[in-house]
Design a protein around this motif. Sequence first.
Motif, PDB file in Angstrom:
ATOM      1  N   ILE A 683       1.002  -1.255  -0.036  1.00 59.34           N
ATOM      2  CA  ILE A 683       0.050   0.085   0.040  1.00 59.34           C
ATOM      3  C   ILE A 683       0.890   1.165   0.111  1.00 59.34           C
ATOM      4  CG2 ILE A 683      -1.732   1.313   1.414  1.00 59.34           C
ATOM      5  CD1 ILE A 683      -2.587  -1.207   2.547  1.00 59.34           C
ATOM      6  N   LEU A 685       0.413   5.418  -0.300  1.00 59.81           N
ATOM      7  CA  LEU A 685      -0.555   6.307  -0.402  1.00 59.81           C
ATOM      8  C   LEU A 685       0.421   7.784  -0.077  1.00 59.81           C
ATOM      9  CD1 LEU A 685      -3.681   5.099   1.226  1.00 59.81           C
ATOM     10  CD2 LEU A 685      -3.108   5.217  -1.268  1.00 59.81           C
ATOM     11  N   TYR A 829       5.692  -1.269   7.846  1.00 61.23           N
ATOM     12  CA  TYR A 829       4.720  -0.074   7.577  1.00 61.23           C
ATOM     13  C   TYR A 829       5.351   1.316   8.366  1.00 61.23           C
ATOM     14  CZ  TYR A 829       3.950  -1.874  12.327  1.00 61.23           C
ATOM     15  OH  TYR A 829       4.018  -2.462  13.550  1.00 61.23           O
ATOM     16  N   TYR A 833       0.144   5.093   8.600  1.00 62.68           N
ATOM     17  CA  TYR A 833      -1.048   4.416   8.666  1.00 62.68           C
ATOM     18  C   TYR A 833      -1.838   4.579  10.201  1.00 62.68           C
ATOM     19  CZ  TYR A 833      -4.176   0.642   8.056  1.00 62.68           C
ATOM     20  OH  TYR A 833      -5.424  -0.213   7.888  1.00 62.68           O
ATOM     21  N   THR A 866      -4.331  -7.131   2.106  1.00 66.13           N
ATOM     22  CA  THR A 866      -3.976  -5.719   1.695  1.00 66.13           C
ATOM     23  C   THR A 866      -5.295  -4.912   1.590  1.00 66.13           C
ATOM     24  OG1 THR A 866      -1.864  -6.983   1.012  1.00 66.13           O
ATOM     25  CG2 THR A 866      -2.317  -4.530   0.347  1.00 66.13           C
ATOM     26  N   ARG A 867      -6.160  -5.541   0.677  1.00 70.50           N
ATOM     27  CA  ARG A 867      -7.103  -4.725   0.432  1.00 70.50           C
ATOM     28  C   ARG A 867      -8.075  -4.469   1.534  1.00 70.50           C
ATOM     29  NH1 ARG A 867      -8.504  -7.761  -3.478  1.00 70.50           N
ATOM     30  NH2 ARG A 867      -9.949  -9.337  -2.553  1.00 70.50           N
ATOM     31  N   LEU A 870      -6.389  -1.689   3.410  1.00 68.58           N
ATOM     32  CA  LEU A 870      -6.741  -0.529   2.628  1.00 68.58           C
ATOM     33  C   LEU A 870      -8.203   0.107   3.074  1.00 68.58           C
ATOM     34  CD1 LEU A 870      -5.811   1.655   0.781  1.00 68.58           C
ATOM     35  CD2 LEU A 870      -6.423   0.329  -1.110  1.00 68.58           C
ATOM     36  N   ASN A 871      -9.123  -0.848   2.865  1.00 72.48           N
ATOM     37  CA  ASN A 871     -10.513  -0.473   3.272  1.00 72.48           C
ATOM     38  C   ASN A 871     -10.693   0.131   4.451  1.00 72.48           C
ATOM     39  OD1 ASN A 871     -11.282  -1.139   0.552  1.00 72.48           O
ATOM     40  ND2 ASN A 871     -11.944  -3.104   0.886  1.00 72.48           N
ATOM     41  N   PHE A 873      -8.555   1.543   6.486  1.00 74.85           N
ATOM     42  CA  PHE A 873      -7.699   2.709   6.693  1.00 74.85           C
ATOM     43  C   PHE A 873      -8.630   3.750   6.108  1.00 74.85           C
ATOM     44  CE2 PHE A 873      -4.661   5.882   7.109  1.00 74.85           C
ATOM     45  CZ  PHE A 873      -4.530   6.532   5.819  1.00 74.85           C
ATOM     46  N   ASN A 874      -9.326   3.676   4.881  1.00 74.37           N
ATOM     47  CA  ASN A 874     -10.128   4.529   4.337  1.00 74.37           C
ATOM     48  C   ASN A 874     -11.358   4.735   5.000  1.00 74.37           C
ATOM     49  OD1 ASN A 874      -8.363   5.279   2.256  1.00 74.37           O
ATOM     50  ND2 ASN A 874      -9.323   3.431   0.912  1.00 74.37           N
ATOM     51  N   GLN A 882      -5.834  13.256   4.664  1.00 77.10           N
ATOM     52  CA  GLN A 882      -4.748  12.568   5.306  1.00 77.10           C
ATOM     53  C   GLN A 882      -3.564  13.068   5.637  1.00 77.10           C
ATOM     54  OE1 GLN A 882      -3.829   9.647   2.069  1.00 77.10           O
ATOM     55  NE2 GLN A 882      -1.706   9.507   2.809  1.00 77.10           N
TER      56      GLN A 882
END
Length: 895
Positions: A683, A685, A829, A833, A866-867, A870-871, A873-874, A882
């Motif tokens: 990830i 971003l 990481y 995050y 991982t997906r 990411l979801n 976190f969003n 952010q």
Amino acid sequence: MFTVLKKFKIVEKISLPYLNNYFKDGDNLWLTSKSEILLRLKNNTFDSISKRFKLKSIGYNDIKKFKNKIIISSKEGLVIFNENTYENTITIKNGLYKNDNIRCLFTDDTTLWIGTKKGLASTKDLMNFTYYNSNNGIDECEIKCINKDKNGLLWVGTTFNGLFKMIATDIVKYPQTEQVKDFSTFENNLYALVGKTIKKYNTDSNKFISYLNFKVGENLSRFTFDAKGNIYALDNQIIKYDGKQYTNIEHKLSQNQDNQPYSIASYKNYVWAGLRKSLLRINVNTGQIDTFNKHTLKAAYFQDIKLIDSTVIAATDAGLLKITNTYKKLITEQSAYNFPSGILNCIETDKYNHIWIAADLGLYCIEGDTAYSNLRKNLFPTNEISDIAVLDTFLLAATGKGLIQVLIRKHKNQNNYYQIINQRKGLNDVDLTGGRLFSDGKYIWISNKSNIYRYKPENQISLNIPLYITDIKNDSASLVFGNSKNFIVQPVNVKEELVLKYKNNNFNIEFNGINYQLFDNVYYSYRLLGLTSNWSLPDINNKAVYTSLAPGTYTFELSLSNGKNNFGKNISYTIIILPPIYLTWWFKVLSGIFLLLLIFIFIKLRTIKVVRQNQILESKINLRTSELLKKSNELSHSNEQLSNKNKLITESLEYAKKIQETILPSQNYLQLNFKNSFEISTIYLPKDIVGGDFYYAYNKNNINYFAVIDCTGHGVPGALLTFSVYTILQNIIDSNSVLNSPSEIIKQLLSTFSHTYNKDSESKESFAISLVVIQNQFAKIATVSQSVSILTTSGINEYKSNQNFFSLQINTIDEFEVQLNKDDIIMLYSDGYYDQKHFLSGKKMYRSAMNNFLLQVPTKNIYEQTRYLLNSFNDFKGGSPQIDDVCLMLIKYIG
């Protein structure tokens, strides 16, 4: 009208001081007083029973006959006589737990009810006693009287705590010595799996008796019978018992330890077994085994199986699977509207061909391409359902708050009526977490830990319950009756409209309904049409409060239910709220005319003044216009230049982003260079177009290097540092033929970086790094200002350095060595995050929440994890900005 009472003639008078009660047994008459027990015999002589048997004068209160024995209550306990012979006295010492000083008795065909100074008890055999408290019907208090009504309901009167009603129950308890795991039927007989023993329900003795003790298997969980009477049981494998020997069912994936069985069912000539990675069909006659795996069914994790004729319905990780001889259909979130996401725990079907699913998010009813979720919080008590079963028009759900009984309706969108079966209904163990339900077509069988319960749900009684609106009040004043209401005989006449002045637009509507059979089981639901079309949730509160209602016509509709379902006949009442004077039509017309007149006068005077001012201002405006036109031209030219510069800067940053991305290993590079040992997913971003974080992956001489580096700042300054750090790191690794110590690499990296950027004390350039070097099956870890998490089968282990860049002593960098097992996952990481703030609370996520996100994905698929990260976190960030660059790398060791 008066009723004249006939005179009665006294034919006999018995003089007995302090007479408490009497009982006629045939020709014998038993009498009790405070001091003794007397028996009048056929010849009219009295026999002092208490003196003859030398009983204590302990105060005798009540007398009844139970199972051909005379029972007399006393302060000490129950005095038992067999005909005219004293048998014994039951006291606290031999069975009456804290129930001395018995005040009253009541008997029916099977039970003796005992009212004492400290509560209520009952017995069926004068040996075993049941005691009651607030959890199962009645408070611990002094009982004065007991009786039953024509409906078979027990009424208990107390001294200070009021009147209680005891509800009869259809629940029968069968205690067991071990945990009850499953039920099955064969040839109309019921069987239960208790520990490692299959027990058969004997209808003659109404008990479960041992049928078969399994000699194999340590963790038996499910079982079934095939058409020939053979038993199939699930342990870590499928075991068949044919009455003589035990056989392990071998199939294509038998040797796969990660393919344990979850569910099993049988129909006619086939037994179906659901496993973690496959579905088996066993032919009972030929023994042939057909294996269906994820490639053919597009699903795995067969949690539950139901067989309806020739159709197999299975709950899987991918959705609801339906299999027939001619087709296979998978129902998912994409193919069915409102289909539940997450794990499908168990499934059932009903007489209307609905499919019921107990999922992680509640109870769903599915038909065709639509899923109905009426029975979820907040309408349903809980979403945590262990098991479900269907009997006729009822669905039963096992939860941690009791047994939930749902009334099944033909129209599935109306399946929202339910009641809770708990202690008040006779189910003592209300926590059914992990419990099993089973329907044998006549009863629902419930298992919980070491008990089995039998329950037969009955159709709800259609009650003709009187329902009234009793008053409408503003504060304490009645808006219907004023001060003339007769509260006994004068309910509100709902056929007449109630017209209220606007000052009374705040009021309470009071109502009442009396259930003569179940006094404590009346719930009300209401709505005020004109304000809302939604019904309120059923509640025992008999008052509706409305405030600040606008003028208009409203219809108040009221309904009631018993047990939160079976709503009765509605009543409605029309209420009209008149507008205030300032909202009447004639007031609005007069006000409008007056306002127009004032506007006309104001405009006329204003026009005269404006004409004079315009003449003065006209010359000034002409001069000012020419000056503004000149400045406008100048601003237009400046804006055009500024726009061109912004465009050039943005284009430069976008190009810089492409350049920066060249140092990031692509997914194709990761798959090509590490495919034999690792699965890698990332990830990335950046907070701005370019960022100060980057991840690193490199393979040299069978040594694998993985890193996540967070340089000072973000945007352009951070991006510039990333190139420097990347170049230094790459040169260090390339210039050494064999370098497998991450702490040594970081030491060289820190030395070169500090020499370049931190030549004076005012320099603030720095970076945080987590570096993992993996050779064969061993991983070495070193970090500065960062942490590394490793997910194993036993949980998450975290490795971190407590030193930051500026306080770090290069010679004291800690290095950890870890031996990796297959499917272990390393997570590198940056702090972007877990330092992110929640979009509502503003609080940070922290590393613990990030690690929990990694644990919550029920799969070892690195890309799904991982997906999910990411979801998550969003979702946590929401619409908030952010706050920092985010860089994360998941590395799965595959051997």
